[in-house]
Design a protein around this motif. Structure first.
Motif, PDB file in Angstrom:
ATOM      1  N   ALA A   1      -4.890  -3.455   5.129  1.00 43.69           N
ATOM      2  CA  ALA A   1      -4.210  -4.648   4.597  1.00 43.69           C
ATOM      3  C   ALA A   1      -3.300  -4.348   3.422  1.00 43.69           C
ATOM      4  O   ALA A   1      -2.366  -5.110   3.152  1.00 43.69           O
ATOM      5  CB  ALA A   1      -5.262  -5.684   4.189  1.00 43.69           C
ATOM      6  N   LYS A   2      -3.556  -3.247   2.713  1.00 47.10           N
ATOM      7  CA  LYS A   2      -2.748  -2.999   1.511  1.00 47.10           C
ATOM      8  C   LYS A   2      -1.297  -2.650   1.840  1.00 47.10           C
ATOM      9  O   LYS A   2      -0.432  -2.695   0.956  1.00 47.10           O
ATOM     10  CB  LYS A   2      -3.366  -1.900   0.662  1.00 47.10           C
ATOM     11  CG  LYS A   2      -3.275  -0.502   1.221  1.00 47.10           C
ATOM     12  CD  LYS A   2      -3.922   0.484   0.243  1.00 47.10           C
ATOM     13  CE  LYS A   2      -3.874   1.910   0.741  1.00 47.10           C
ATOM     14  NZ  LYS A   2      -4.526   2.850  -0.198  1.00 47.10           N
ATOM     15  N   TRP A   3      -1.017  -2.303   3.118  1.00 46.38           N
ATOM     16  CA  TRP A   3       0.361  -1.987   3.484  1.00 46.38           C
ATOM     17  C   TRP A   3       1.086  -3.196   4.072  1.00 46.38           C
ATOM     18  O   TRP A   3       2.245  -3.067   4.463  1.00 46.38           O
ATOM     19  CB  TRP A   3       0.385  -0.828   4.478  1.00 46.38           C
ATOM     20  CG  TRP A   3      -0.284   0.402   3.965  1.00 46.38           C
ATOM     21  CD1 TRP A   3      -1.357   1.045   4.487  1.00 46.38           C
ATOM     22  CD2 TRP A   3       0.074   1.122   2.784  1.00 46.38           C
ATOM     23  NE1 TRP A   3      -1.702   2.121   3.718  1.00 46.38           N
ATOM     24  CE2 TRP A   3      -0.835   2.193   2.654  1.00 46.38           C
ATOM     25  CE3 TRP A   3       1.069   0.974   1.811  1.00 46.38           C
ATOM     26  CZ2 TRP A   3      -0.781   3.096   1.611  1.00 46.38           C
ATOM     27  CZ3 TRP A   3       1.124   1.873   0.761  1.00 46.38           C
ATOM     28  CH2 TRP A   3       0.207   2.918   0.668  1.00 46.38           C
ATOM     29  N   ARG A   4       0.428  -4.351   4.112  1.00 50.57           N
ATOM     30  CA  ARG A   4       1.079  -5.547   4.646  1.00 50.57           C
ATOM     31  C   ARG A   4       2.253  -5.931   3.747  1.00 50.57           C
ATOM     32  O   ARG A   4       2.100  -6.157   2.543  1.00 50.57           O
ATOM     33  CB  ARG A   4       0.090  -6.700   4.746  1.00 50.57           C
ATOM     34  CG  ARG A   4       0.664  -7.948   5.439  1.00 50.57           C
ATOM     35  CD  ARG A   4      -0.395  -9.024   5.617  1.00 50.57           C
ATOM     36  NE  ARG A   4      -1.535  -8.546   6.395  1.00 50.57           N
ATOM     37  CZ  ARG A   4      -1.548  -8.463   7.719  1.00 50.57           C
ATOM     38  NH1 ARG A   4      -0.475  -8.819   8.403  1.00 50.57           N
ATOM     39  NH2 ARG A   4      -2.626  -8.032   8.345  1.00 50.57           N
ATOM     40  N   GLY A   5       3.445  -5.985   4.327  1.00 54.12           N
ATOM     41  CA  GLY A   5       4.643  -6.349   3.592  1.00 54.12           C
ATOM     42  C   GLY A   5       5.172  -5.269   2.670  1.00 54.12           C
ATOM     43  O   GLY A   5       6.123  -5.503   1.917  1.00 54.12           O
ATOM     44  N   ALA A   6       4.597  -4.070   2.714  1.00 48.57           N
ATOM     45  CA  ALA A   6       5.013  -3.001   1.802  1.00 48.57           C
ATOM     46  C   ALA A   6       6.436  -2.548   2.095  1.00 48.57           C
ATOM     47  O   ALA A   6       6.897  -2.552   3.246  1.00 48.57           O
ATOM     48  CB  ALA A   6       4.057  -1.809   1.917  1.00 48.57           C
ATOM     49  N   ALA A   7       7.136  -2.132   1.045  1.00 46.30           N
ATOM     50  CA  ALA A   7       8.477  -1.586   1.213  1.00 46.30           C
ATOM     51  C   ALA A   7       8.381  -0.217   1.885  1.00 46.30           C
ATOM     52  O   ALA A   7       7.644   0.660   1.439  1.00 46.30           O
ATOM     53  CB  ALA A   7       9.168  -1.453  -0.144  1.00 46.30           C
ATOM     54  N   SER A   8       9.124  -0.032   2.953  1.00 44.86           N
ATOM     55  CA  SER A   8       9.044   1.217   3.709  1.00 44.86           C
ATOM     56  C   SER A   8       9.613   2.396   2.936  1.00 44.86           C
ATOM     57  O   SER A   8       9.371   3.551   3.314  1.00 44.86           O
ATOM     58  CB  SER A   8       9.778   1.061   5.042  1.00 44.86           C
ATOM     59  OG  SER A   8       9.129   0.095   5.853  1.00 44.86           O
ATOM     60  N   SER A   9      10.355   2.132   1.870  1.00 46.67           N
ATOM     61  CA  SER A   9      10.832   3.237   1.034  1.00 46.67           C
ATOM     62  C   SER A   9       9.662   4.030   0.461  1.00 46.67           C
ATOM     63  O   SER A   9       9.779   5.243   0.215  1.00 46.67           O
ATOM     64  CB  SER A   9      11.712   2.702  -0.101  1.00 46.67           C
ATOM     65  OG  SER A   9      10.997   1.766  -0.892  1.00 46.67           O
ATOM     66  N   ARG A  10       8.513   3.370   0.273  1.00 44.69           N
ATOM     67  CA  ARG A  10       7.323   4.060  -0.229  1.00 44.69           C
ATOM     68  C   ARG A  10       6.837   5.106   0.770  1.00 44.69           C
ATOM     69  O   ARG A  10       6.357   6.176   0.387  1.00 44.69           O
ATOM     70  CB  ARG A  10       6.210   3.066  -0.520  1.00 44.69           C
ATOM     71  CG  ARG A  10       6.532   2.077  -1.639  1.00 44.69           C
ATOM     72  CD  ARG A  10       5.484   0.986  -1.758  1.00 44.69           C
ATOM     73  NE  ARG A  10       4.160   1.530  -2.096  1.00 44.69           N
ATOM     74  CZ  ARG A  10       3.064   0.781  -2.180  1.00 44.69           C
ATOM     75  NH1 ARG A  10       3.143  -0.530  -1.937  1.00 44.69           N
ATOM     76  NH2 ARG A  10       1.901   1.322  -2.490  1.00 44.69           N
ATOM     77  N   PHE A  11       6.987   4.817   2.053  1.00 40.46           N
ATOM     78  CA  PHE A  11       6.560   5.757   3.083  1.00 40.46           C
ATOM     79  C   PHE A  11       7.460   6.999   3.076  1.00 40.46           C
ATOM     80  O   PHE A  11       6.982   8.127   3.201  1.00 40.46           O
ATOM     81  CB  PHE A  11       6.593   5.102   4.462  1.00 40.46           C
ATOM     82  CG  PHE A  11       5.839   3.797   4.560  1.00 40.46           C
ATOM     83  CD1 PHE A  11       4.815   3.494   3.670  1.00 40.46           C
ATOM     84  CD2 PHE A  11       6.153   2.874   5.539  1.00 40.46           C
ATOM     85  CE1 PHE A  11       4.107   2.297   3.764  1.00 40.46           C
ATOM     86  CE2 PHE A  11       5.462   1.678   5.651  1.00 40.46           C
ATOM     87  CZ  PHE A  11       4.442   1.388   4.755  1.00 40.46           C
ATOM     88  N   VAL A  12       8.770   6.751   2.934  1.00 41.26           N
ATOM     89  CA  VAL A  12       9.723   7.870   2.897  1.00 41.26           C
ATOM     90  C   VAL A  12       9.485   8.737   1.661  1.00 41.26           C
ATOM     91  O   VAL A  12       9.480   9.968   1.732  1.00 41.26           O
ATOM     92  CB  VAL A  12      11.170   7.337   2.925  1.00 41.26           C
ATOM     93  CG1 VAL A  12      12.163   8.497   2.806  1.00 41.26           C
ATOM     94  CG2 VAL A  12      11.435   6.559   4.205  1.00 41.26           C
ATOM     95  N   GLU A  13       9.295   8.091   0.511  1.00 36.99           N
ATOM     96  CA  GLU A  13       9.048   8.836  -0.721  1.00 36.99           C
ATOM     97  C   GLU A  13       7.782   9.683  -0.603  1.00 36.99           C
ATOM     98  O   GLU A  13       7.741  10.831  -1.080  1.00 36.99           O
ATOM     99  CB  GLU A  13       8.927   7.864  -1.901  1.00 36.99           C
ATOM    100  CG  GLU A  13      10.243   7.214  -2.280  1.00 36.99           C
ATOM    101  CD  GLU A  13      10.059   6.053  -3.243  1.00 36.99           C
ATOM    102  OE1 GLU A  13       8.889   5.651  -3.471  1.00 36.99           O
ATOM    103  OE2 GLU A  13      11.075   5.551  -3.762  1.00 36.99           O
ATOM    104  N   TYR A  14       6.765   9.133   0.039  1.00 35.40           N
ATOM    105  CA  TYR A  14       5.516   9.877   0.223  1.00 35.40           C
ATOM    106  C   TYR A  14       5.741  11.104   1.103  1.00 35.40           C
ATOM    107  O   TYR A  14       5.287  12.213   0.778  1.00 35.40           O
ATOM    108  CB  TYR A  14       4.466   8.965   0.846  1.00 35.40           C
ATOM    109  CG  TYR A  14       3.204   9.672   1.266  1.00 35.40           C
ATOM    110  CD1 TYR A  14       2.235  10.031   0.334  1.00 35.40           C
ATOM    111  CD2 TYR A  14       2.987   9.985   2.609  1.00 35.40           C
ATOM    112  CE1 TYR A  14       1.074  10.681   0.730  1.00 35.40           C
ATOM    113  CE2 TYR A  14       1.827  10.630   3.007  1.00 35.40           C
ATOM    114  CZ  TYR A  14       0.878  10.975   2.063  1.00 35.40           C
ATOM    115  OH  TYR A  14      -0.263  11.629   2.459  1.00 35.40           O
TER     116      TYR A  14
END
Length: 391
Positions: free
Chosen positions: A298-311
């Motif tokens: 649930a913590k990724w619900r609505g998350a900005a996908s830029s966070r995934f790229v940065e990771y």
């Protein structure tokens, strides 16, 4: 939560990059010479700044080269510039003095910009040794036969088992190194800080060095084959699809696009950044986006996908990797992407901390065929090319 650390408890890193690099025979000082796709000084700056136990990065630069250094360091954040002196020792002393004036430090790592490929493993070994010693330096054995010359003639062989190659970064108790420089006589030949520290009466411990920490000194060191032999090229591919629905926002490439429909998904459903994340993860064989950011969490619900790229980019950096270029294609009938393409490229370059010319974004249609042709969804493809240090 741990209490905030005082400055005197921190580990600082000091990159010495104030030389002219005369022996390299280049048109520009060697610290600015491109190595593996970026200015040489940026490699060590990025690696030191990214280490979780390095709290502050300092870069010593020659007078008049401040703006050139800022351009060379590019996306590196949080560093401080110090103008150096006429010699290496004077430049280090200027850096140490600046650290003292900022509040001091517990430990300091002094590193030469001419050794761009410093690994986190070497930094870890140095910091671990400082738990019990006042200084530690990385060394490697001498594997070649060693001789002494006299009048350009062989005088005698030297026992190579007693000779070791010294590298940087070199790690010290900050207060003791500063005091050693304060008392430096200036008459001795001090090509590194370990000599000054030893002359002040302190012991210097050693840790295993790294062959990748080669020092770039001569013109041949900057040849393409040298760099090529130190790196391996990796390519990763990514593909993603999301459904277009009414009542959702449309995010593409990290930007909100004005459209009558948006993409449906667990996060912000940025199909382009999802494909890019998979491409980056694929290049280092780290699975896919669902492994790291499961849609059931649930913590990724609505998350900005830029966070995934940065990771994904941070995983590449931790492995000593360099992102060389990314190429992406959006597949949709609408919205028209040409008006947004340059802004998306610029934003992705910012997320990845690369130059804009390393980011390609294209768009195509399926000539009204299939789900994208019926405007039911948007698909995206991505390819990422990186290089990694050879094991």
């Amino acid at each position: 939560m741990a209490p905030p650390r005082h400055v005197s408890e921190q580990n600082h890193a000091l990159i010495v990059a104030a030389g002219v690099g005369a022996r390299a025979g280049l048109d520009i000082p060697k610290q600015f010479q491109p190595v593996d796709g970026k200015p040489m000084v940026r490699h060590s700056a990025e690696r030191l700044a990214a280490h979780p136990d390095i709290d502050q990065l300092w870069v010593v630069v020659a007078a008049g080269q401040e703006e050139q250094m800022k351009l060379a360091l590019g996306p590196v954040a949080g560093y401080k510039l110090v103008v150096g002196g006429a010699t290496r020792q004077q430049s280090v002393y200027q850096g140490l003095t600046a650290i003292r004036e900022s509040g001091g430090a517990k430990h300091v790592l002094v590193h030469d910009a001419a050794r761009p490929f410093v690994s986190h493993q070497v930094i870890d070994r140095l910091l671990d040794r400082l738990n019990s010693q006042s200084a530690a330096i990385p060394v490697l054995p001498s594997v070649d036969t060693m001789i002494q010359l006299k009048n350009d003639q062989l005088e005698r062989a030297v026992d190579r088992n007693s000779l070791w190659r010294v590298q940087t970064p070199q790690a010290f108790d900050f207060a003791k190194l500063l005091a050693a420089h304060d008392d430096f006589a200036g008459g001795m030949d001090a090509s590194d800080d370990a000599q000054i520290f030893k002359a002040a009466g302190h012991a210097v411990a050693v840790v295993d060095g790294d062959e990748a920490l080669k020092k770039y000194t001569l013109p041949a060191d900057f040849g393409e084959e040298i760099t090529k032999n130190m790196r391996q090229i990796r390519t990763g591919m990514g593909y993603d699809v999301h459904q277009l629905v009414a009542g959702e926002e449309l995010w593409l490439g990290g930007l909100k696009i004005d459209h009558d429909k948006g993409l449906s998904g667990h996060s912000d459903a940025d199909v382009l950044l999802h494909a890019l994340t998979d491409a980056l993860l694929g290049a280092i064989a780290e699975g896919d986006i669902g492994d790291h950011f499961p849609p059931t969490d649930a913590k990724w619900r609505g998350a900005a996908s830029s966070r995934f790229v940065e990771y994904a980019a941070s995983l590449i950096a931790e492995k000593g990797g360099v992102i060389h270029n990314v190429d992406m294609t959006l597949i949709c009938e609408a919205p028209k992407m040409k008006p947004h393409r340059e802004a998306i490229r610029r934003n992705i370059a910012k997320i990845l901390a690369v130059e804009m010319d390393q980011v390609s974004v294209k768009a195509t249609t399926t000539e009204r065929l299939g789900f994208t042709g019926r405007r039911e969804g948007i698909a995206a493809q991505a390819i990422a090319t990186i290089s990694l240090e050879k094991n």
